[in-house]
Motif scaffolding. Structure first.
Motif, short mmCIF file in Angstrom:
data_model
loop_
_atom_site.label_atom_id
_atom_site.label_comp_id
_atom_site.label_asym_id
_atom_site.label_seq_id
_atom_site.Cartn_x
_atom_site.Cartn_y
_atom_site.Cartn_z
N LEU A 193 0.82 -1.21 0.00
CA LEU A 193 0.00 0.00 0.00
C LEU A 193 0.85 1.26 0.00
O LEU A 193 0.63 2.17 -0.83
CB LEU A 193 -0.96 -0.01 1.19
N PRO A 194 1.84 1.38 0.89
CA PRO A 194 2.69 2.58 0.84
C PRO A 194 3.47 2.69 -0.46
O PRO A 194 3.71 3.79 -0.96
CB PRO A 194 3.63 2.41 2.04
N TYR A 195 3.87 1.53 -1.00
CA TYR A 195 4.58 1.55 -2.29
C TYR A 195 3.70 2.17 -3.37
O TYR A 195 4.14 3.08 -4.10
CB TYR A 195 4.97 0.13 -2.68
N LEU A 196 2.47 1.69 -3.50
CA LEU A 196 1.58 2.22 -4.53
C LEU A 196 1.31 3.70 -4.33
O LEU A 196 1.32 4.49 -5.28
CB LEU A 196 0.26 1.44 -4.53
N PHE A 197 1.09 4.10 -3.08
CA PHE A 197 0.79 5.50 -2.80
C PHE A 197 2.01 6.39 -3.08
O PHE A 197 1.90 7.39 -3.81
CB PHE A 197 0.35 5.67 -1.35
N ALA A 198 3.16 6.03 -2.52
CA ALA A 198 4.35 6.89 -2.64
C ALA A 198 4.87 6.91 -4.07
O ALA A 198 5.22 7.98 -4.59
CB ALA A 198 5.44 6.40 -1.69
N ALA A 199 4.92 5.75 -4.73
CA ALA A 199 5.42 5.71 -6.10
C ALA A 199 4.51 6.47 -7.05
O ALA A 199 4.98 7.18 -7.95
CB ALA A 199 5.58 4.26 -6.57
N THR A 200 3.18 6.35 -6.85
CA THR A 200 2.25 7.07 -7.70
C THR A 200 2.38 8.57 -7.50
O THR A 200 2.39 9.35 -8.47
CB THR A 200 0.80 6.62 -7.42
N ALA A 201 2.47 8.99 -6.25
CA ALA A 201 2.62 10.42 -5.97
C ALA A 201 3.93 10.95 -6.53
O ALA A 201 3.98 12.04 -7.12
CB ALA A 201 2.55 10.66 -4.46
N PHE A 202 4.99 10.19 -6.38
CA PHE A 202 6.30 10.62 -6.88
C PHE A 202 6.29 10.71 -8.39
O PHE A 202 6.83 11.65 -8.99
CB PHE A 202 7.37 9.63 -6.40
N LEU A 203 5.69 9.73 -9.04
CA LEU A 203 5.59 9.73 -10.49
C LEU A 203 4.77 10.93 -10.96
O LEU A 203 5.16 11.61 -11.93
CB LEU A 203 4.94 8.43 -10.96
N ALA A 204 3.64 11.19 -10.31
CA ALA A 204 2.79 12.31 -10.71
C ALA A 204 3.52 13.64 -10.58
O ALA A 204 3.45 14.49 -11.47
CB ALA A 204 1.51 12.32 -9.86
N VAL A 205 4.24 13.82 -9.48
CA VAL A 205 4.99 15.06 -9.28
C VAL A 205 6.04 15.23 -10.37
O VAL A 205 6.22 16.33 -10.92
CB VAL A 205 5.64 15.08 -7.88
N ASN A 206 6.74 14.16 -10.70
CA ASN A 206 7.79 14.24 -11.72
C ASN A 206 7.21 14.51 -13.11
O ASN A 206 7.80 15.23 -13.91
CB ASN A 206 8.62 12.97 -11.72
N ILE A 207 6.05 13.91 -13.42
CA ILE A 207 5.42 14.15 -14.72
C ILE A 207 4.95 15.61 -14.84
O ILE A 207 5.20 16.29 -15.84
CB ILE A 207 4.24 13.19 -14.94
N VAL A 208 4.31 16.10 -13.79
CA VAL A 208 3.77 17.47 -13.82
C VAL A 208 4.89 18.50 -13.87
O VAL A 208 4.82 19.48 -14.63
CB VAL A 208 2.87 17.71 -12.60
N LEU A 209 5.94 18.29 -13.10
CA LEU A 209 7.02 19.27 -13.00
C LEU A 209 8.19 18.98 -13.93
O LEU A 209 9.16 19.74 -13.96
CB LEU A 209 7.52 19.35 -11.56
N GLY A 210 8.10 17.90 -14.69
CA GLY A 210 9.20 17.56 -15.58
C GLY A 210 10.45 17.14 -14.85
O GLY A 210 11.57 17.49 -15.24
N ILE A 234 11.18 7.64 6.02
CA ILE A 234 12.28 8.39 5.42
C ILE A 234 12.66 7.76 4.09
O ILE A 234 12.88 8.46 3.09
CB ILE A 234 13.48 8.43 6.39
N PHE A 235 12.75 6.44 4.07
CA PHE A 235 13.09 5.75 2.83
C PHE A 235 12.09 6.07 1.72
O PHE A 235 12.46 6.36 0.59
CB PHE A 235 13.15 4.24 3.07
N LEU A 236 10.80 6.04 2.05
CA LEU A 236 9.76 6.25 1.05
C LEU A 236 9.72 7.67 0.51
O LEU A 236 9.55 7.89 -0.69
CB LEU A 236 8.39 5.91 1.64
N TYR A 237 9.89 8.66 1.40
CA TYR A 237 9.52 10.03 1.04
C TYR A 237 10.69 11.02 0.99
O TYR A 237 10.46 12.19 0.64
CB TYR A 237 8.44 10.54 2.01
N HIS A 238 11.90 10.60 1.31
CA HIS A 238 12.99 11.58 1.34
C HIS A 238 13.27 12.19 -0.02
O HIS A 238 13.66 13.35 -0.14
CB HIS A 238 14.27 10.94 1.89
N LEU A 239 13.08 11.40 -1.10
CA LEU A 239 13.46 11.89 -2.43
C LEU A 239 12.52 13.00 -2.91
O LEU A 239 12.93 13.83 -3.73
CB LEU A 239 13.47 10.73 -3.43
N PHE A 240 11.29 13.04 -2.42
CA PHE A 240 10.42 14.18 -2.72
C PHE A 240 11.10 15.49 -2.30
O PHE A 240 11.15 16.46 -3.05
CB PHE A 240 9.09 14.05 -1.97
N VAL A 241 11.61 15.48 -1.07
CA VAL A 241 12.20 16.68 -0.49
C VAL A 241 13.55 16.98 -1.13
O VAL A 241 13.86 18.12 -1.47
CB VAL A 241 12.36 16.51 1.03
#
Length: 360
Positions: free
Chosen positions: A88-105, A270-277
């Protein structure tokens, strides 16, 4: 926060988090992160600990699994629990990370026709969770087939996986990070074997690990200093030896350092979400004209640790389902991560009590 924790494990989790966030802040190549050259001291630092970061995460996962292994007749329940904790955290974090990268290039953007790659192939740091679940599949089979020989299972798994690690088997098979699962498996198995050595790890093995770590790290450091520009492959004999002796040495000496242990309690988040920051700060760093790299490192590591911890605490307060989806936790249980118990052989209660405390 659970009161039944192994501070030594949390300390090493904190150390692994710092090394991981530092790597992603510095960048794995001159065109990433802080854009430092291969021979820059920060790049050399990142290269020196390349064979410790992910092997240490895997070894700690194996060590902790040893306290709550799959039980006979509970294979499906065990795997279902792991799907909830990791999937569940994988699907949520990976999807959010992918969406942010697509929107912001961002650098991890994928074409819309290829977004399935984020879930079926190695993607950013999330590949570790794919590989870890495959390892749990293997353990679910091995431990239920041989429930009366737990140490033999761990030792045999280490030997077989070490042979596979060095062989051509599975190389280039990226589906669900199979290749990288083979990379992690020996370290997971070694951590599990250390846990299952009762009543304590033999002193001879401790001496071998410490001596081997000193010798191999010295030789490897000389090699890195001599040629900092070379690529560092994962599945080599030196990678296997260094990851085993360095991670094993840290685990058997049971380091305890409270500031690192406090970080380690949030290691999964931290492992899941540090790369966003980290990626957001890298954009700000470039916009500011690229101040000294050491300033960028301090900013990246600090924010990459602190922001996920704040996110973790906020999500826990939002209720059960946000915590389940974003963190893989049951907020009603009021605990930050699954409890762990002390090193084998150190009496803090009965085996039954330890087993009960260790269950997720």
């Amino acid at each position: 926060m659970s009161q039944h924790r192994h501070q030594g494990v949390d300390t090493l989790r904190g150390l692994a988090c710092l090394l991981l966030v530092a790597l992603h802040t510095i960048g794995e190549a001159p065109e990433h992160g802080l854009r430092v050259a291969d021979d820059h001291p920060l790049a050399v630092f990142a290269a020196l600990f390349f064979h410790l970061r992910m092997p240490l995460f895997a070894m700690l996962s194996g060590f902790v699994y040893g306290y709550r292994p799959v039980e006979p007749g509970q294979r499906l329940a065990f795997l279902g629990g792991k799907l909830g904790r990791l999937g569940l955290p994988y699907l949520f974090a990976a999807t959010a990370f992918l969406a942010v990268n697509i929107v912001l290039g961002g650098p991890h953007a994928l074409p819309l026709t290829g977004i399935n790659e984020a879930y079926l192939l190695p993607y950013a740091q999330f590949w570790f969770l794919q590989a870890l679940f495959l390892i749990f599949l293997i353990l679910a089979m091995a431990d239920t087939l041989f429930p009366r020989a737990p140490f033999a299972v761990a030792a045999a798994l280490f030997i077989v996986s070490a042979i596979a690690f060095l062989s051509p088997f599975g190389r280039g098979i990226e589906w669900l990070s199979f290749d990288r699962m083979l990379y992690l498996l020996p370290f997971f198995a070694f951590g599990l074997a250390l846990n299952r050595m009762r009543p304590a790890v033999p002193r001879t093995l401790i001496a071998v690990l410490l001596g081997g770590a000193l010798i191999l790290m010295t030789l490897y450091a000389l090699d890195v200093f001599a040629d900092p520009h070379r690529d560092i492959p994962r599945r080599t004999a030196i990678a296997l030896a260094l990851g085993t002796v360095l991670g094993g040495s840290l685990l058997v000496v049971t380091l305890r350092f409270d500031p690192l242990a406090r970080i380690g309690r949030f290691s999964f988040t931290i492992f899941l979400y540090h790369l966003f920051v980290v990626e957001a700060l890298q954009w700000l760093y470039a916009s500011a004209g690229r101040p000294p790299a050491y300033v960028g490192l301090a900013m990246g590591v600090t924010a990459g640790i602190v922001c996920p911890i704040v996110f973790h605490l906020v999500v826990l307060r939002l209720g059960h389902w946000p915590a389940r989806i974003a963190l893989g936790l049951d907020a009603r249980a009021r605990r930050e991560t699954p409890a762990t118990v002390p090193w084998p052989g150190k009496n803090t209660g009965s085996e039954a009590t330890a087993s009960r405390l260790a269950k997720p």
